[in-house]
Design a protein around this motif. Structure first.
Motif, PDB file in Angstrom:
ATOM      1  N   GLY A  20     -14.152   1.554   5.484  1.00 44.52           N
ATOM      2  CA  GLY A  20     -13.935   2.664   6.589  1.00 44.52           C
ATOM      3  C   GLY A  20     -12.583   2.374   6.366  1.00 44.52           C
ATOM      4  N   LEU A  21     -11.688   3.677   6.251  1.00 39.08           N
ATOM      5  CA  LEU A  21     -10.461   4.003   6.538  1.00 39.08           C
ATOM      6  C   LEU A  21     -10.223   5.605   6.951  1.00 39.08           C
ATOM      7  CD1 LEU A  21      -7.352   2.895   6.503  1.00 39.08           C
ATOM      8  CD2 LEU A  21      -7.236   4.103   4.404  1.00 39.08           C
ATOM      9  N   ASN A  22      -9.822   5.591   8.208  1.00 42.88           N
ATOM     10  CA  ASN A  22      -9.666   6.788   8.459  1.00 42.88           C
ATOM     11  C   ASN A  22      -7.881   7.421   7.983  1.00 42.88           C
ATOM     12  OD1 ASN A  22      -8.409   9.340   9.918  1.00 42.88           O
ATOM     13  ND2 ASN A  22      -9.797   9.125  11.450  1.00 42.88           N
ATOM     14  N   ALA A  23      -8.052   8.164   6.818  1.00 42.30           N
ATOM     15  CA  ALA A  23      -6.574   8.119   6.140  1.00 42.30           C
ATOM     16  C   ALA A  23      -5.821   8.939   6.775  1.00 42.30           C
ATOM     17  CB  ALA A  23      -7.101   8.933   4.840  1.00 42.30           C
ATOM     18  N   ALA A  24      -6.455  10.005   7.518  1.00 43.54           N
ATOM     19  CA  ALA A  24      -5.424  10.861   8.394  1.00 43.54           C
ATOM     20  C   ALA A  24      -4.448  10.172   9.563  1.00 43.54           C
ATOM     21  CB  ALA A  24      -5.898  12.256   9.162  1.00 43.54           C
ATOM     22  N   VAL A  25      -5.250   8.925  10.119  1.00 48.72           N
ATOM     23  CA  VAL A  25      -4.752   8.246  11.118  1.00 48.72           C
ATOM     24  C   VAL A  25      -3.910   7.328  10.703  1.00 48.72           C
ATOM     25  CG1 VAL A  25      -5.384   6.584  12.858  1.00 48.72           C
ATOM     26  CG2 VAL A  25      -6.706   8.512  12.632  1.00 48.72           C
ATOM     27  N   PHE A  26      -4.190   6.735   9.559  1.00 50.26           N
ATOM     28  CA  PHE A  26      -3.317   5.775   8.685  1.00 50.26           C
ATOM     29  C   PHE A  26      -2.131   6.434   8.324  1.00 50.26           C
ATOM     30  CE2 PHE A  26      -1.757   3.491   5.152  1.00 50.26           C
ATOM     31  CZ  PHE A  26      -1.945   2.076   5.377  1.00 50.26           C
ATOM     32  N   CYS A  27      -2.154   7.685   7.829  1.00 53.83           N
ATOM     33  CA  CYS A  27      -1.053   8.419   7.472  1.00 53.83           C
ATOM     34  C   CYS A  27       0.072   8.706   8.755  1.00 53.83           C
ATOM     35  CB  CYS A  27      -1.168   9.469   6.802  1.00 53.83           C
ATOM     36  SG  CYS A  27      -1.773   9.569   5.082  1.00 53.83           S
ATOM     37  N   GLN A  28      -0.743   8.935   9.756  1.00 54.47           N
ATOM     38  CA  GLN A  28       0.152   9.169  11.147  1.00 54.47           C
ATOM     39  C   GLN A  28       0.837   7.783  11.475  1.00 54.47           C
ATOM     40  OE1 GLN A  28      -2.929  10.682  13.426  1.00 54.47           O
ATOM     41  NE2 GLN A  28      -2.256  12.902  13.379  1.00 54.47           N
ATOM     42  N   ALA A  29       0.044   6.736  11.501  1.00 48.30           N
ATOM     43  CA  ALA A  29       0.394   5.647  11.777  1.00 48.30           C
ATOM     44  C   ALA A  29       1.860   5.084  11.024  1.00 48.30           C
ATOM     45  CB  ALA A  29      -0.675   4.293  11.806  1.00 48.30           C
ATOM     46  N   PHE A  30       1.679   5.301   9.616  1.00 48.76           N
ATOM     47  CA  PHE A  30       2.821   5.146   8.766  1.00 48.76           C
ATOM     48  C   PHE A  30       4.107   5.924   9.147  1.00 48.76           C
ATOM     49  CE2 PHE A  30       5.407   6.230   5.117  1.00 48.76           C
ATOM     50  CZ  PHE A  30       5.833   4.891   4.479  1.00 48.76           C
ATOM     51  N   ASP A  31       3.838   7.021   9.567  1.00 49.65           N
ATOM     52  CA  ASP A  31       4.841   8.098   9.953  1.00 49.65           C
ATOM     53  C   ASP A  31       5.496   7.728  11.226  1.00 49.65           C
ATOM     54  OD1 ASP A  31       4.224   9.556   7.577  1.00 49.65           O
ATOM     55  OD2 ASP A  31       3.307  11.275   8.711  1.00 49.65           O
ATOM     56  N   THR A 134       3.635  -3.907   7.331  1.00 48.57           N
ATOM     57  CA  THR A 134       2.091  -3.938   7.569  1.00 48.57           C
ATOM     58  C   THR A 134       1.718  -4.280   8.794  1.00 48.57           C
ATOM     59  OG1 THR A 134       2.281  -4.739   5.235  1.00 48.57           O
ATOM     60  CG2 THR A 134       0.121  -4.707   6.140  1.00 48.57           C
ATOM     61  N   GLY A 135       2.023  -5.206   9.690  1.00 46.96           N
ATOM     62  CA  GLY A 135       1.838  -5.513  10.819  1.00 46.96           C
ATOM     63  C   GLY A 135       1.936  -4.170  11.885  1.00 46.96           C
ATOM     64  N   GLU A 136       2.922  -3.552  11.894  1.00 48.13           N
ATOM     65  CA  GLU A 136       3.093  -2.444  12.645  1.00 48.13           C
ATOM     66  C   GLU A 136       2.292  -1.240  12.233  1.00 48.13           C
ATOM     67  OE1 GLU A 136       7.156  -1.002  13.365  1.00 48.13           O
ATOM     68  OE2 GLU A 136       7.953  -3.019  13.555  1.00 48.13           O
ATOM     69  N   ILE A 137       2.098  -0.966  10.988  1.00 51.43           N
ATOM     70  CA  ILE A 137       1.269   0.287  10.476  1.00 51.43           C
ATOM     71  C   ILE A 137      -0.187  -0.144  11.165  1.00 51.43           C
ATOM     72  CG2 ILE A 137       0.168   1.227   8.439  1.00 51.43           C
ATOM     73  CD1 ILE A 137       2.585   0.871   6.859  1.00 51.43           C
ATOM     74  N   PHE A 138      -0.750  -1.243  11.127  1.00 48.07           N
ATOM     75  CA  PHE A 138      -2.056  -1.447  11.418  1.00 48.07           C
ATOM     76  C   PHE A 138      -2.134  -1.479  12.929  1.00 48.07           C
ATOM     77  CE2 PHE A 138      -2.843  -2.332   6.839  1.00 48.07           C
ATOM     78  CZ  PHE A 138      -4.038  -1.757   6.723  1.00 48.07           C
ATOM     79  N   THR A 139      -0.866  -1.968  13.775  1.00 46.02           N
ATOM     80  CA  THR A 139      -0.819  -1.967  15.027  1.00 46.02           C
ATOM     81  C   THR A 139      -1.116  -0.454  15.617  1.00 46.02           C
ATOM     82  OG1 THR A 139       0.168  -4.022  15.163  1.00 46.02           O
ATOM     83  CG2 THR A 139       0.335  -2.317  17.082  1.00 46.02           C
ATOM     84  N   TYR A 140      -0.187   0.706  15.022  1.00 47.41           N
ATOM     85  CA  TYR A 140      -0.391   1.954  15.167  1.00 47.41           C
ATOM     86  C   TYR A 140      -1.867   2.301  14.893  1.00 47.41           C
ATOM     87  CZ  TYR A 140       4.552   3.052  16.326  1.00 47.41           C
ATOM     88  OH  TYR A 140       5.682   3.064  16.962  1.00 47.41           O
ATOM     89  N   TYR A 141      -2.099   1.926  13.657  1.00 47.92           N
ATOM     90  CA  TYR A 141      -3.725   2.510  13.265  1.00 47.92           C
ATOM     91  C   TYR A 141      -4.669   2.165  14.103  1.00 47.92           C
ATOM     92  CZ  TYR A 141      -7.632   3.184  10.541  1.00 47.92           C
ATOM     93  OH  TYR A 141      -9.151   3.566   9.935  1.00 47.92           O
TER      94      TYR A 141
END
Length: 141
Positions: A20-31, A134-141
């Motif tokens: 499971g991955l919420n792609a919209a939330v992942f993209c927001q975390a990256f941004d 990677t750590g920051e993206i998954f922290t935001y996610y």
């Protein structure tokens, strides 16, 4: 999540994400991560004989988008397909005068399967930065 390193000679990462991955939330975390660090919005302009850095404000051109409509070719392991997607992304090239100095994509390759690929010019990114990003993206996610 599996780390896939398709190129030993560049700075970047490719992740094969299953489950499971919420792609919209992942993209927001990256941004959010890109928007928080000026280095990702840095480019270079020539002033006389010198190249000087400049920083662009966050905009849509720095946003991560979900690429859909892809499917894993038959008889091709997911890991190999992830590498091929990363190679295509890298082939787009970069111009140090035009931000951003990175390329990123999130591909939906099958139900519950994604490939996140990121690579950047060494002038703005190093190997330690991969771990931090990677750590920051998954922290935001």
């Amino acid at each position: 999540m599996e780390f896939v390193q398709p190129f030993p000679d560049y700075i970047g990462l490719t992740l094969l994400i299953t489950g499971g991955l919420n792609a919209a939330v992942f993209c927001q975390a990256f941004d959010s991560v890109i928007g928080a660090h000026d280095i990702f919005r840095t480019f270079f302009h020539k002033s006389g004989e010198r190249w000087l850095p400049a920083v662009e404000l966050p905009s849509e051109k720095f946003s991560l988008r979900l690429e859909t409509g892809l499917s894993l070719p038959p008889n091709l392991p997911a890991r190999k397909y992830a590498q091929e997607l990363a190679i295509k992304l890298r082939a787009k090239g970069l111009d140090p005068r035009v931000p951003p100095l990175f390329r990123a994509a999130l591909y939906n390759t099958a139900p519950e399967e994604y490939v996140f690929s990121f690579w950047a010019e060494h002038v703005i990114f190093d190997r330690e930065s991969c771990r931090i990003l990677t750590g920051e993206i998954f922290t935001y996610y």
